[in-house]
Design a protein around this motif. Structure first.
Motif, short mmCIF file in Angstrom:
data_model
loop_
_atom_site.label_atom_id
_atom_site.label_comp_id
_atom_site.label_asym_id
_atom_site.label_seq_id
_atom_site.Cartn_x
_atom_site.Cartn_y
_atom_site.Cartn_z
N GLN A 10 0.83 -1.20 0.00
CA GLN A 10 0.00 0.00 0.00
C GLN A 10 0.87 1.26 0.00
OE1 GLN A 10 -2.49 0.26 3.44
NE2 GLN A 10 -3.65 2.02 2.67
N LEU A 11 1.95 1.26 0.79
CA LEU A 11 2.83 2.43 0.84
C LEU A 11 3.58 2.61 -0.47
CD1 LEU A 11 4.28 2.07 4.45
CD2 LEU A 11 2.61 3.73 3.63
N SER A 12 4.00 1.50 -1.10
CA SER A 12 4.69 1.59 -2.38
C SER A 12 3.77 2.18 -3.45
CB SER A 12 5.17 0.20 -2.80
OG SER A 12 5.72 0.23 -4.08
N ARG A 13 2.53 1.72 -3.44
CA ARG A 13 1.55 2.26 -4.40
C ARG A 13 1.30 3.74 -4.15
NH1 ARG A 13 -0.41 1.88 -9.34
NH2 ARG A 13 -2.51 2.69 -9.43
N ALA A 14 1.22 4.14 -2.90
CA ALA A 14 0.99 5.55 -2.58
C ALA A 14 2.18 6.41 -3.03
CB ALA A 14 0.77 5.70 -1.08
N ARG A 15 3.41 5.90 -2.83
CA ARG A 15 4.59 6.65 -3.29
C ARG A 15 4.57 6.81 -4.81
NH1 ARG A 15 7.34 4.04 0.98
NH2 ARG A 15 7.81 2.25 -0.34
N MET A 18 2.04 9.37 -5.82
CA MET A 18 2.53 10.71 -5.50
C MET A 18 3.54 11.17 -6.53
SD MET A 18 1.59 12.75 -3.24
CE MET A 18 1.96 14.45 -3.11
N TYR A 19 4.39 10.23 -6.97
CA TYR A 19 5.37 10.55 -8.02
C TYR A 19 4.65 10.99 -9.29
CZ TYR A 19 8.47 9.65 -11.94
OH TYR A 19 9.17 9.76 -13.12
N LEU A 20 3.61 10.23 -9.70
CA LEU A 20 2.86 10.58 -10.91
C LEU A 20 2.16 11.93 -10.74
CD1 LEU A 20 1.26 7.15 -11.87
CD2 LEU A 20 3.23 8.27 -12.91
N HIS A 21 1.61 12.18 -9.55
CA HIS A 21 0.93 13.45 -9.27
C HIS A 21 1.90 14.62 -9.37
CE1 HIS A 21 -1.64 16.40 -7.34
NE2 HIS A 21 -0.67 16.64 -6.46
#
Length: 101
Positions: A10-15, A18-21
């Protein structure tokens, strides 16, 4: 056997999101800056054209026509000598030589 804690995924997906954002926001900011600079450039050119027309400077000037100089170049201290040369078969070969002394 468990490979890792489920929260890591979940944290990897969130990072990653955030990178894409952040990348998307940076592209938007870059586009906005480019549009502002283009607008400023257009405004300056309009103001410059208005000033030119007010001062009467906007008349098109034609470039001066340059005629090619096709007259022969004459060197007063050069003598032209045509001396016959003979090759191995006895045939004369003409060669142009110059004496620049």
């Amino acid at each position: 056997m468990q490979q890792g804690h489920p929260r890591h995924k979940q944290l990897s997906r969130a990072r990653h999101e955030m990178y894409l954002h952040n990348r998307h926001k940076a592209e938007c900011i870059w586009t906005a800056i480019k549009n502002v600079m283009t607008g400023i450039n257009n405004a300056i050119s309009v103001v410059g054209k208005r000033i030119d027309s007010a001062l009467g400077i906007n008349k098109q000037m034609s470039a001066p026509k340059i005629e090619p100089d096709i007259s022969p170049i004459i060197y007063p201290d050069v003598e032209l000598n045509i001396t016959p040369l003979v090759d191995y078969n006895g045939v004369a070969i003409k060669r142009l030589t110059t004496n620049c002394f």
